[in-house]
Design a protein around this motif. Structure first.
Motif, PDB file in Angstrom:
ATOM      1  N   LYS A 104       1.299  -9.065  -8.121  1.00 13.39           N
ATOM      2  CA  LYS A 104       0.093  -8.326  -7.735  1.00 13.39           C
ATOM      3  C   LYS A 104       0.220  -6.855  -8.108  1.00 13.39           C
ATOM      4  N   ASP A 105       1.410  -6.291  -7.917  1.00  9.63           N
ATOM      5  CA  ASP A 105       1.632  -4.896  -8.282  1.00  9.63           C
ATOM      6  C   ASP A 105       1.522  -4.714  -9.790  1.00  9.63           C
ATOM      7  N   LEU A 128      -2.204  -4.913 -10.821  1.00 10.90           N
ATOM      8  CA  LEU A 128      -2.915  -3.682 -10.422  1.00 10.90           C
ATOM      9  C   LEU A 128      -2.568  -2.543 -11.387  1.00 10.90           C
ATOM     10  N   LYS A 138      -5.163  -0.569 -13.846  1.00 15.11           N
ATOM     11  CA  LYS A 138      -5.229   0.894 -13.836  1.00 15.11           C
ATOM     12  C   LYS A 138      -5.176   1.417 -15.272  1.00 15.11           C
ATOM     13  N   GLN A 156       1.872  -1.174  -5.698  1.00 14.75           N
ATOM     14  CA  GLN A 156       0.619  -0.519  -6.058  1.00 14.75           C
ATOM     15  C   GLN A 156      -0.452  -0.834  -5.016  1.00 14.75           C
ATOM     16  N   THR A 174      -4.917  -0.028  -4.119  1.00 10.00           N
ATOM     17  CA  THR A 174      -6.152   0.634  -4.550  1.00 10.00           C
ATOM     18  C   THR A 174      -6.600   1.618  -3.476  1.00 10.00           C
ATOM     19  N   PRO A 195     -11.526  -1.614  -8.870  1.00  6.94           N
ATOM     20  CA  PRO A 195     -10.171  -2.170  -8.963  1.00  6.94           C
ATOM     21  C   PRO A 195      -9.213  -1.355  -9.845  1.00  6.94           C
ATOM     22  N   ASP A 196      -9.742  -0.395 -10.623  1.00  4.90           N
ATOM     23  CA  ASP A 196      -8.804   0.456 -11.378  1.00  4.90           C
ATOM     24  C   ASP A 196      -8.480   1.753 -10.629  1.00  4.90           C
ATOM     25  N   VAL A 253      -6.229   2.785  -8.684  1.00  3.21           N
ATOM     26  CA  VAL A 253      -4.912   2.294  -8.242  1.00  3.21           C
ATOM     27  C   VAL A 253      -3.913   3.446  -8.161  1.00  3.21           C
ATOM     28  N   ASN A 283      -8.897  -9.512  -4.374  1.00  5.58           N
ATOM     29  CA  ASN A 283      -8.949  -8.942  -5.718  1.00  5.58           C
ATOM     30  C   ASN A 283     -10.080  -7.949  -5.949  1.00  5.58           C
TER      31      ASN A 283
END
Ligand code: SF4
Lengths: 178, 428
Positions: free
Chosen positions: B174-175, B178, B182, B279, B281, B286-287, B289, B390
Motif C-alpha cells: 500500500k505504501d 501510494l 504521488k 505513506q 494521504t 489520491p496523489d 501523499v 483507496n
C-alpha cells in the motif's frame, strides 16, 4: 442525430471527480431521472460549495472545464446526471478514460481541447453559448453580452466515437454490428 | 517489434477493429455488482433484450450494501437475484456467501492469466494482478458485455513501472502504490496500462500485487498488470490443476503472456523503494501523499480496515500484529470488515477476530460498507478516518468527512494512539 450546443456553464477546476458529479448515496436510485436534482451537488470550486441550482446551471446545455474531468468511479450515473439535466456536451482539457467512454457510449459528446483553447473560453466576457459542428469538428463560443465576441476551436473526434454518436450509443451500435 | 502483455491479450481476443485506434475484444469474464448492474438489467428488459451471452462467464455479487440497508438497496439486490435465477447464472453470491467483488472473484479462481475482464466498477484493475487485462467500465459497456460478450477499448498503450529494492519492516504494498501515485499524479497514467515489474513485484504475494493493481486507476490508468509467474500459478493451482500436469507446466504456459524484451512502452519508470517510509494521504486526491512523519499526530475519529485494497487475510494479520493486546484509543471508533467469508473464517481461526474485538473494534460482515460512504460507518461532517481503502475524495465516506488512506499497519497504529502514527513504532 442529436444536435449539440447551447448555453455553457464553466467549472474552473482540474480533477472534478464522479463523486462530486453525483455522490455515491444516490447510487441506490434505479431510474436516471431521479438523479436530476443532485447533479454536482457536492462540487467545491475555490474551496466553496458550488451552487448547483442556479438559473445558469438550469439553463446550461454545455459544460466547459479543465483537466482530468470525471476521474474516480466508473459510475455512468455521472453521465446520466448530465443527460437528464439536458447537458449533452462536456468540453475539457482532458477526461478520465471511463467517463469519456461513458459519454460516447450514451451517444453524447466529450470534446477535448488544448489548454489554450479552454483558457480562451474562460477569459471571454459575459455568459457564453456554444455551438458544435460535428462534421467540420469545430466548436464556436459566443459571448452573449454586448461584445458578441466569438472564439472558434477545432477538435478531433475519432471515427469510432463519431459512429457511436450517430448510432445513438454503444448498445445500438453493438446490436447492429456484433 | 515485440509486444507487451496487454498487446498480446488484445490481439488474442480481437473481435473487430473498427478503426486503428479501437479494438473490440471478446470477453472471458463479465463481473457484476448490485450498484451498477440493476440499471443495465432494467434497460435490457425494457428494450426487450433481456439475454446474457454466456451465463458461465458472468459472475455476480451483492457487495456494496449488504445485507440491504433500506428498501432501495433491497430492490437493487432483488433485481440482481431474480436476474441471476432467470438466466441460470451459477456464480452469484448473495448474503452469507458474498464479499467485496475484487477480493471474492480472484479467491474463487475466476481470474486467469491472459483473460479479458470487465466490470461496472473502476477498481476492476485489481484483477490485473493475475496477468489479465481487467478494466472498469460504465453501465452501457456492462450492458453490451452481458448481452454480446464484447467491449471496445483503445489500442493499448503501456507504461512500465519497475520497482526495485527491499521494503523496510512495516512498509508494505500500500505504501508503494501510494508513492507511485504521488509520482504519477492522478492522471499521469490516463489511457495507459501500467505494467508493474521488477524484483520487488516478483517477490510479492498475490495479495500485495492486488493492492498494487487495485490503485492503478487512481493514477488514471485503464488497468494495472503484473506478469503471471510461479506465485500466480501456486495461488491458482486448486482451480487449474485439471488443466496442467504440474505447477511448472502452468508457469511455462503463463509465460507466453510475458511482454517481449523489445516491447515498446510510452514511458518507463524505475523506483527504488529501499528508503520508503509508510505513506499516507493528506487531502482529497489520491496523489496528495506524504511520508507518515509529516502527518504524525493528526487526530482521527474512526479507523476503517477493509475494502478491495486491503481487506484480505494478509492485511488483517498486519493490523492484528500491531493491535494484539492493545485497545482503541479513547474516543476512537474501530471498524473492520474482512473482505470475504473465507477471509473472515480464516481470521476467526487464526485468532485475529478476537484481537480486533478485544481492542474494541466492531467486526462487520464482508461488504464495501463505508468505503464509499453508503453504509456501515459513514462519517459525520468534519470527522476524520484513518482508512485502508483507496479513495479520499471529498465526501467519499460521508459529506464533510476526511479520509486518510494508509496501510493496514498504519491504520492499526492510529487505532491505538488516536492519531496518525508511524506503525514501525508499534511493531511487536
Ligand atoms: S471496497 Fe470500495 S473501492 Fe472496492 S469495490 Fe467496494 S466500494 Fe469500490
Amino acid at each position: 442525430m442529436k444536435t449539440f450546443g447551447g448555453p455553457a456553464i464553466l467549472l474552473d477546476r482540474n480533477d472534478i471527480n464522479t463523486d462530486e458529479i453525483i455522490p455515491a448515496k444516490y447510487l441506490t436510485e434505479i431510474t436516471k431521472i431521479s438523479l436530476k436534482p443532485h447533479l454536482l451537488e457536492d462540487l467545491l470550486l475555490n474551496d466553496k460549495p458550488f451552487d448547483s441550482h442556479s438559473t445558469k446551471m438550469e439553463e446550461a446545455k454545455v459544460v466547459i472545464t479543465r483537466a482530468n474531468f470525471g476521474c474516480g468511479s466508473s459510475r455512468e450515473h455521472a453521465v446520466w446526471a448530465f443527460e437528464v439535466n439536458d447537458i449533452n456536451v462536456v468540453i475539457a482539457e482532458s477526461f478520465a478514460r471511463i467517463f469519456r467512454q461513458n459519454m460516447f457510449n450514451c451517444g453524447i459528446l466529450a470534446i477535448q481541447l488544448s489548454s489554450d483553447d479552454i483558457d480562451a473560453f474562460f477569459t471571454m466576457s459575459g455568459d457564453i453559448s456554444i455551438s458544435v459542428d460535428m462534421d467540420n469538428e469545430k466548436v464556436t463560443a459566443l459571448s452573449t453580452d454586448s461584445s458578441q465576441n466569438t472564439v472558434e476551436c477545432s477538435f478531433l473526434l475519432n471515427e469510432y466515437d463519431k459512429n457511436l454518436v450517430s448510432a445513438g450509443g454503444w448498445l445500438a451500435y453493438a446490436e447492429k454490428n456484433y | 517489434m515485440g509486444q507487451t502483455i496487454a498487446q498480446k491479450i488484445f490481439s488474442s481476443h480481437l473481435r473487430d477493429k473498427p478503426t486503428p485506434e479501437n479494438m473490440v475484444l471478446d470477453l472471458d469474464a463479465v463481473l457484476c455488482h448490485e450498484i451498477t448492474t440493476p440499471i443495465a438489467i432494467m434497460d435490457l428488459v425494457e428494450k426487450g433484450m433481456d439475454r446474457v451471452f454466456d451465463p458461465s462467464k458472468i459472475k455476480a455479487v451483492i457487495d456494496h450494501v449488504t445485507p440491504a440497508k433500506d428498501s432501495k438497496t433491497a430492490a437493487q439486490g432483488k433485481i440482481m437475484r431474480d436476474w441471476a435465477t432467470r438466466h441460470a447464472i451459477k456464480d452469484f453470491f448473495d448474503v452469507g456467501a458474498n464479499g467485496v467483488c475484487h477480493a471474492l472473484f480472484p479467491e474463487k479462481g475466476f481470474i486467469r492469466p491472459g483473460y479479458t475482464v470487465i466490470m461496472g466498477d473502476s477498481h476492476t484493475c485489481t484483477h490485473g494482478a493475475f496477468g489479465a487485462f481487467a478494466a472498469g467500465v460504465g453501465t452501457t459497456d456492462l450492458e453490451v458485455g452481458i448481452l454480446k460478450g464484447v467491449c471496445t477499448f483503445r489500442t493499448p498503450v503501456s507504461m512500465k513501472v519497475t520497482i526495485t529494492g527491499k521494503l523496510q519492516t512495516g512498509v508494505v504494498a500500500k505504501d508503494v502504490i501510494l508513492a507511485i501515485i504521488k509520482k504519477l499524479t492522478v492522471n499521469g497514467a490516463t489511457d495507459r496500462v501500467i505494467e508493474f515489474t521488477g524484483p520487488l513485484v516478483d517477490s510479492m504475494n498475490m495479495s500485495s500485487r492486488m493492492t498494487l493493481c487495485n490503485m492503478a486507476v487512481e493514477a488514471g490508468a485503464t488497468s494495472g498488470i503484473c506478469l503471471p509467474d510461479r506465485t500466480t500459478a501456486e495461488y491458482l493451482w486448486p482451480f487449474i490443476k485439471a488443466e496442467y500436469t504440474t505447477i511448472d507446466d502452468a508457469v511455462k504456459d503463463f509465460s507466453k503472456w510475458h511482454s517481449d524484451t523489445d516491447a515498446e512502452y510510452i514511458e518507463v519508470i524505475e523506483m527504488d523503494i529501499s528508503d520508503l517510509s509508510p505513506q499516507v494521504t493528506y487531502g482529497y486526491k489520491p496523489d496528495h501523499v506524504k511520508d507518515i512523519a509529516d502527518m504524525e499526530g493528526t487526530p482521527v475519529d474512526q479507523i476503517y480496515i477493509g475494502s478491495c485494497t486491503n481487506g484480505r487475510i494478509e492485511d488483517l494479520r498486519e493490523s492484528a500484529a500491531i493491535l494484539n493486546g492493545k485497545k482503541l484509543a479513547a474516543g476512537v471508533r474501530g471498524i473492520v470488515t474482512p473482505a470475504t467469508p473465507l477471509i473472515y473464517s480464516q481470521a476467526l481461526e487464526e485468532g485475529i477476530i478476537k484481537i480486533f474485538m478485544d481492542a474494541g473494534f466492531c467486526v462487520l460482515n464482508p461488504t464495501c460498507g463505508a468505503c464509499l460512504g453508503m453504509s456501515s460507518g459513514v462519517l459525520a461532517e468534519n470527522e476524520v478516518c484513518a482508512s485502508t481503502t483507496n479513495r479520499n475524495f471529498n465526501g467519499r465516506m460521508g459529506k464533510g468527512g476526511m479520509v486518510h488512506l494508509m496501510s493496514p499497519a498504519s491504520a492499526a497504529a492510529a487505532a491505538i494512539t488516536g492519531s496518525i502514527t508511524d506503525p514501525r513504532k508499534h511493531l511487536q
